[in-house]
Design a protein around this motif. Structure first.
Motif, PDB file in Angstrom:
ATOM      1  N   GLN A 167       0.832  -1.200   0.000  1.00 37.37           N
ATOM      2  CA  GLN A 167       0.000   0.000   0.000  1.00 37.37           C
ATOM      3  C   GLN A 167       0.867   1.250   0.000  1.00 37.37           C
ATOM      4  OE1 GLN A 167      -3.233  -0.738  -0.581  1.00 37.37           O
ATOM      5  NE2 GLN A 167      -2.353  -2.794  -0.475  1.00 37.37           N
ATOM      6  N   ARG A 168       0.456   2.226  -0.767  1.00 36.84           N
ATOM      7  CA  ARG A 168       1.186   3.493  -0.854  1.00 36.84           C
ATOM      8  C   ARG A 168       1.332   4.121   0.530  1.00 36.84           C
ATOM      9  NH1 ARG A 168      -0.398   7.046  -5.566  1.00 36.84           N
ATOM     10  NH2 ARG A 168       1.395   5.984  -6.399  1.00 36.84           N
ATOM     11  N   GLY A 169       2.544   4.533   0.829  1.00 33.23           N
ATOM     12  CA  GLY A 169       2.810   5.218   2.079  1.00 33.23           C
ATOM     13  C   GLY A 169       3.051   4.313   3.270  1.00 33.23           C
ATOM     14  N   ASN A 170       2.919   2.992   3.082  1.00 32.80           N
ATOM     15  CA  ASN A 170       3.146   2.091   4.214  1.00 32.80           C
ATOM     16  C   ASN A 170       4.633   1.983   4.511  1.00 32.80           C
ATOM     17  OD1 ASN A 170       2.320  -0.027   6.196  1.00 32.80           O
ATOM     18  ND2 ASN A 170       3.723  -1.189   4.917  1.00 32.80           N
ATOM     19  N   ARG A 171       5.018   2.346   5.727  1.00 35.32           N
ATOM     20  CA  ARG A 171       6.421   2.259   6.120  1.00 35.32           C
ATOM     21  C   ARG A 171       6.608   1.433   7.391  1.00 35.32           C
ATOM     22  NH1 ARG A 171      10.261   4.744   4.031  1.00 35.32           N
ATOM     23  NH2 ARG A 171      11.295   5.327   5.955  1.00 35.32           N
ATOM     24  N   LEU A 172       5.528   0.812   7.859  1.00 36.19           N
ATOM     25  CA  LEU A 172       5.630   0.026   9.089  1.00 36.19           C
ATOM     26  C   LEU A 172       6.579  -1.148   8.906  1.00 36.19           C
ATOM     27  CD1 LEU A 172       1.985  -0.219  10.471  1.00 36.19           C
ATOM     28  CD2 LEU A 172       3.917   1.013  11.453  1.00 36.19           C
ATOM     29  N   SER A 173       7.364  -1.429   9.929  1.00 32.49           N
ATOM     30  CA  SER A 173       8.318  -2.535   9.865  1.00 32.49           C
ATOM     31  C   SER A 173       7.671  -3.880  10.183  1.00 32.49           C
ATOM     32  CB  SER A 173       9.482  -2.283  10.817  1.00 32.49           C
ATOM     33  OG  SER A 173       9.010  -2.207  12.154  1.00 32.49           O
ATOM     34  N   ILE A 174       6.494  -3.850  10.767  1.00 33.88           N
ATOM     35  CA  ILE A 174       5.734  -5.074  11.057  1.00 33.88           C
ATOM     36  C   ILE A 174       4.302  -4.827  10.620  1.00 33.88           C
ATOM     37  CG2 ILE A 174       4.854  -6.610  12.857  1.00 33.88           C
ATOM     38  CD1 ILE A 174       7.320  -5.825  14.542  1.00 33.88           C
ATOM     39  N   THR A 175       3.788  -5.737   9.787  1.00 35.04           N
ATOM     40  CA  THR A 175       2.393  -5.622   9.353  1.00 35.04           C
ATOM     41  C   THR A 175       1.729  -6.997   9.388  1.00 35.04           C
ATOM     42  OG1 THR A 175       3.064  -5.810   7.022  1.00 35.04           O
ATOM     43  CG2 THR A 175       2.698  -3.589   7.878  1.00 35.04           C
ATOM     44  N   PRO A 176       0.435  -7.024   9.700  1.00 30.11           N
ATOM     45  CA  PRO A 176      -0.282  -8.297   9.660  1.00 30.11           C
ATOM     46  C   PRO A 176      -0.451  -8.765   8.213  1.00 30.11           C
ATOM     47  CG  PRO A 176      -1.736  -6.506  10.381  1.00 30.11           C
ATOM     48  CD  PRO A 176      -0.392  -5.920  10.165  1.00 30.11           C
ATOM     49  N   VAL A 177      -0.521 -10.065   8.061  1.00 25.66           N
ATOM     50  CA  VAL A 177      -0.735 -10.708   6.763  1.00 25.66           C
ATOM     51  C   VAL A 177      -1.941 -11.620   6.932  1.00 25.66           C
ATOM     52  CG1 VAL A 177       0.269 -12.341   5.102  1.00 25.66           C
ATOM     53  CG2 VAL A 177       1.729 -10.621   6.196  1.00 25.66           C
ATOM     54  N   THR A 178      -2.891 -11.567   6.018  1.00 27.97           N
ATOM     55  CA  THR A 178      -4.055 -12.456   6.119  1.00 27.97           C
ATOM     56  C   THR A 178      -3.656 -13.880   5.752  1.00 27.97           C
ATOM     57  OG1 THR A 178      -4.782 -12.201   3.829  1.00 27.97           O
ATOM     58  CG2 THR A 178      -5.599 -10.548   5.426  1.00 27.97           C
ATOM     59  N   ALA A 179      -4.495 -14.823   6.141  1.00 32.37           N
ATOM     60  CA  ALA A 179      -4.229 -16.228   5.800  1.00 32.37           C
ATOM     61  C   ALA A 179      -4.199 -16.414   4.285  1.00 32.37           C
ATOM     62  CB  ALA A 179      -5.278 -17.136   6.445  1.00 32.37           C
ATOM     63  N   ALA A 180      -5.075 -15.728   3.565  1.00 31.57           N
ATOM     64  CA  ALA A 180      -5.095 -15.838   2.100  1.00 31.57           C
ATOM     65  C   ALA A 180      -3.812 -15.263   1.497  1.00 31.57           C
ATOM     66  CB  ALA A 180      -6.323 -15.132   1.526  1.00 31.57           C
ATOM     67  N   GLU A 181      -3.349 -14.131   2.013  1.00 33.89           N
ATOM     68  CA  GLU A 181      -2.090 -13.540   1.536  1.00 33.89           C
ATOM     69  C   GLU A 181      -0.920 -14.472   1.842  1.00 33.89           C
ATOM     70  OE1 GLU A 181      -3.537  -8.899   2.219  1.00 33.89           O
ATOM     71  OE2 GLU A 181      -2.340  -9.912   3.753  1.00 33.89           O
ATOM     72  N   TRP A 182      -0.901 -15.052   3.042  1.00 35.57           N
ATOM     73  CA  TRP A 182       0.152 -15.986   3.444  1.00 35.57           C
ATOM     74  C   TRP A 182       0.214 -17.155   2.446  1.00 35.57           C
ATOM     75  CZ3 TRP A 182       4.054 -16.251   6.938  1.00 35.57           C
ATOM     76  CH2 TRP A 182       4.571 -17.513   7.255  1.00 35.57           C
ATOM     77  N   ARG A 183      -0.948 -17.761   2.169  1.00 37.43           N
ATOM     78  CA  ARG A 183      -0.986 -18.894   1.230  1.00 37.43           C
ATOM     79  C   ARG A 183      -0.518 -18.473  -0.157  1.00 37.43           C
ATOM     80  NH1 ARG A 183      -5.785 -19.748   4.081  1.00 37.43           N
ATOM     81  NH2 ARG A 183      -6.990 -18.794   2.400  1.00 37.43           N
ATOM     82  N   ALA A 184      -0.906 -17.287  -0.597  1.00 36.18           N
ATOM     83  CA  ALA A 184      -0.505 -16.806  -1.920  1.00 36.18           C
ATOM     84  C   ALA A 184       1.004 -16.571  -1.992  1.00 36.18           C
ATOM     85  CB  ALA A 184      -1.265 -15.525  -2.274  1.00 36.18           C
ATOM     86  N   VAL A 185       1.585 -16.040  -0.930  1.00 39.91           N
ATOM     87  CA  VAL A 185       3.040 -15.839  -0.906  1.00 39.91           C
ATOM     88  C   VAL A 185       3.743 -17.189  -0.927  1.00 39.91           C
ATOM     89  CG1 VAL A 185       4.987 -15.056   0.504  1.00 39.91           C
ATOM     90  CG2 VAL A 185       3.025 -13.554   0.159  1.00 39.91           C
ATOM     91  N   LEU A 186       3.282 -18.139  -0.109  1.00 43.03           N
ATOM     92  CA  LEU A 186       3.906 -19.465  -0.086  1.00 43.03           C
ATOM     93  C   LEU A 186       3.846 -20.128  -1.454  1.00 43.03           C
ATOM     94  CD1 LEU A 186       2.788 -21.035   3.324  1.00 43.03           C
ATOM     95  CD2 LEU A 186       4.892 -19.791   2.774  1.00 43.03           C
ATOM     96  N   LYS A 187       2.721 -19.985  -2.121  1.00 39.83           N
ATOM     97  CA  LYS A 187       2.569 -20.566  -3.463  1.00 39.83           C
ATOM     98  C   LYS A 187       3.586 -19.961  -4.424  1.00 39.83           C
ATOM     99  CE  LYS A 187      -1.290 -21.917  -6.331  1.00 39.83           C
ATOM    100  NZ  LYS A 187      -2.718 -21.712  -6.582  1.00 39.83           N
ATOM    101  N   ARG A 188       3.746 -18.663  -4.365  1.00 42.53           N
ATOM    102  CA  ARG A 188       4.738 -17.982  -5.232  1.00 42.53           C
ATOM    103  C   ARG A 188       6.168 -18.374  -4.867  1.00 42.53           C
ATOM    104  NH1 ARG A 188       3.812 -14.193  -8.778  1.00 42.53           N
ATOM    105  NH2 ARG A 188       1.647 -13.837  -9.230  1.00 42.53           N
TER     106      ARG A 188
END
Length: 154
Positions: free
Chosen positions: A127-148
């Motif tokens: 997301q534009r402007g996001n600079r946080l060093s820790i961010t939550p990840v949804t379960a769907a995002e987690w699965r999509a990253v693992l797949k990639r």
């Protein structure tokens, strides 16, 4: 179980450091929202996308998990540390740390590749402007990253 993306500058703490040591203290967080995630939401065993930031090719470099609860970050008390906070005291520490342990080093999933994936469009790191060093990840995002990560590099 929850999932997180945790950014680290590789010259400070890289996935190779985590591979070598097996476990790293996550120090130097100086943003209240990121600190609050550590204090209030992160639990032992939560999944972590270990993300290299502020480098020539940022991206997810490996998988880790939360390996401890929070304790005061000792760097806030050290005047020689770049993370020293003169307003923090041992009686009322402002900043916390926790440990992460290695699950596995992966191929680098570059930020540029993440931006092209429709299934990752909602990730806070994108997301534009996001600079946080820790961010939550949804379960769907987690699965999509693992797949990639499990696919050969595009």
């Amino acid at each position: 179980m929850a999932f997180w993306l945790m950014k680290s500058e590789p010259d400070e703490a890289s996935i190779d450091d985590l591979v070598r040591l097996g476990r790293l203290p996550w120090t130097g967080v100086r943003n209240y929202q990121a600190r609050n995630f550590m204090r209030d939401a992160m639990q032992l065993g939560d999944g972590v996308l270990f993300y290299h930031s502020s480098c020539p090719q940022p991206g997810v470099a490996g998988l880790a998990e939360i390996a401890s609860g929070t304790v005061p970050d000792e760097t806030q008390f050290d005047p020689a540390s770049p993370y020293f906070d003169p307003k923090s005291s041992r009686d009322a520490p402002r900043w916390l740390q926790l440990d992460v342990s290695l699950v596995r080093k992966t191929r680098l999933l570059p930020l540029a590749e993440m931006r092209t994936a429709p299934e990752l469009a909602t990730m806070q790191v994108l997301q534009r402007g996001n600079r946080l060093s820790i961010t939550p990840v949804t379960a769907a995002e987690w699965r999509a990253v693992l797949k990639r990560l499990d696919r050969a590099s595009a």
